[in-house]
Design an enzyme around this catalytic site. Sequence first.
Site, PDB file in Angstrom:
ATOM      1  N   LYS A 152       0.843  -1.195   0.000  1.00 42.93           N
ATOM      2  CA  LYS A 152       0.000   0.000   0.000  1.00 42.93           C
ATOM      3  C   LYS A 152       0.883   1.251   0.000  1.00 42.93           C
ATOM      4  CE  LYS A 152      -3.885   1.688   2.862  1.00 42.93           C
ATOM      5  NZ  LYS A 152      -4.706   1.289   4.041  1.00 42.93           N
ATOM      6  N   SER A 227      -9.302   1.082   2.526  1.00 39.00           N
ATOM      7  CA  SER A 227      -8.401   1.988   1.836  1.00 39.00           C
ATOM      8  C   SER A 227      -7.278   1.273   1.099  1.00 39.00           C
ATOM      9  CB  SER A 227      -7.807   2.967   2.853  1.00 39.00           C
ATOM     10  OG  SER A 227      -7.074   2.292   3.868  1.00 39.00           O
ATOM     11  N   SER A 251      -9.925  -1.882   6.173  1.00 44.51           N
ATOM     12  CA  SER A 251      -9.213  -1.526   4.948  1.00 44.51           C
ATOM     13  C   SER A 251      -8.449  -2.654   4.283  1.00 44.51           C
ATOM     14  CB  SER A 251      -8.263  -0.360   5.225  1.00 44.51           C
ATOM     15  OG  SER A 251      -8.990   0.801   5.555  1.00 44.51           O
TER      16      SER A 251
END
Length: 584
Positions: A152, A227, A251
């Site tokens: 990420k 996310s 997330s």
Amino acid sequence: MSSQSPPYVEIAERKQAELAAAIPAQWRLPKNLIPEGMLSPAESITEGPKQYERVNVMDIPRTCGILTSKELDITENYDVRGLVSAITEGKLKSEEVIRGFCKRAAIAHQLTRCLTEPLFDRALRRAEELDYKLRQTGKPVGPLHGLPVSVKDTFNVKGIDSSIGLSALAFKPAQENAALVDLLQSLGAIVIAKTNVPQTLGTLDSCNHLFGRTLNPLNRQWTAGGSTGGEGALIAMRGSMVGFGTDIGGSIRVPAMCQGIYGFKPSNGRVPYGGQESGQLEGKGRMTLQPVAGPLARSVADLGAVMAEIVPRAELYGEDGIPGIWPAISIPNSLAPPRNFTIGILKTDGVVTPLPPITRILNEVAGHLRQTPGVEVVDIPLPNALPKCQGLAGRLMGVDDGSSMLDKIENMGESLIPWLQGRMKRGKALTIEQLARLQAQRAEIEKEMLKMWTLSSSNKTRRLDAIICPIAPHPVPQMDRYNAVGYTSSFVLLDYPAGTVPVRSFAESDLELGREMDAPVIGSWDKANRQLWNEQTVDRRVYLDSPLSVQVVTPKQHDYQLFQAMEIVDRAVQGKVGSPNAKL
């Protein structure tokens, strides 16, 4: 660019040009293979789902002609342990493995906007180094030698931006690696890319003004989740073997649900978290609700393969890591298990009533498990404390006034993305006394929730090994329509490890056309959730073929037990009970 344009526009154009230049010309898709309506990054945010047709792009990597037959074999036909073994045994070179995955990641990005920082050149150089060391010494660099992984955008990689979709943080490369990146590299893994996130990291739809909106490769009308949405899209399209994200409200688990893959949110400390950019007040997570890092993959076995190497080393690499072991015991499922494994079915969180297909999938999974040798299934009542979790988790996430993040956004002239508009604004920071009261409430809830796992308040013998519940009270929704986060944020509040297991696709029989829910509406969150099923406000056929998944949860620090439970559930729903490789 107009002289009147806000500052972020020029920065976004530079950043997108930099990203495009990192993809070699020979890896670029011809325009006829990119579905119509692939909007510019800016348009992808403002136009939303109305501009996207129902398109599945999953087959394009294997039909576009960019990947050789060997690269298709490498990217499609190995699991983590099999791929590492093929490299260390000399059947494959790290360089050809990394090249194949970099090419596939580039293709995935052109179809979904999943990447923020392609690290292809440095990844190929590292692969060549590993090949050289293996030839010279005959020994792999580590147990994940040559494994292509992605992270990420929040994770710092030395010399690379961690802009997290904010123009204010662009072109400010990190000075050192995140602890997890150092750990992965010590294991021999190679980071090939960083992936897209939502503005503020606080929504479940991954879009921002710097990189645009990440699209779901299964259907561009559905959200890719957030996310860690870029990771979800990249892993689903086989552009990386394992991706690493973070989870504070869901997330990791939500993008896994949205794209039909597996996600693992561990207990706090199991995976090093430090060395990330959050855009928030530094140290906030130490005072409030602490996010955790964890993997996304295409199988439970692949999750276990990387956790087995990370967990025992977490304390050595991260200041937030804790000591841990990951047993390497495999017992054939066809043999008698060492003990019964008891799984509870929890159908609601008491705040939002699941829509009919979500209840149906829970019942189906329970049915499969009841036919599994060595597994006992029990329905469990709603714990009195569980409905309190969502609200408390939300208050702990928002203890500051929001100025650290909003200053970065407003100073560059960025507007809030659609889901945040009307939801995010400056507030008033809590006092130490107010924060202490919230944490005291948390302690009481944690104490109450212990009762769920034991036989009775007086008998502390464990009754449940795991529970199964929804990830969300609705199927995978269209962009910007994800509703309730309580089914995921509650288990961060409680620090229970939790994972996503896909079950099957949404079918015609799940539509129940002409039939509305008649259960009483519980509250505002429940009312909003009904809008995703009410035939006056949604065409239910949008859910057809979307992945339906369940969440598996175990007690605090029982992370290996979560892996076991996820494998039991996965084998049950995939009809693999009795397989000689199953673990209990």
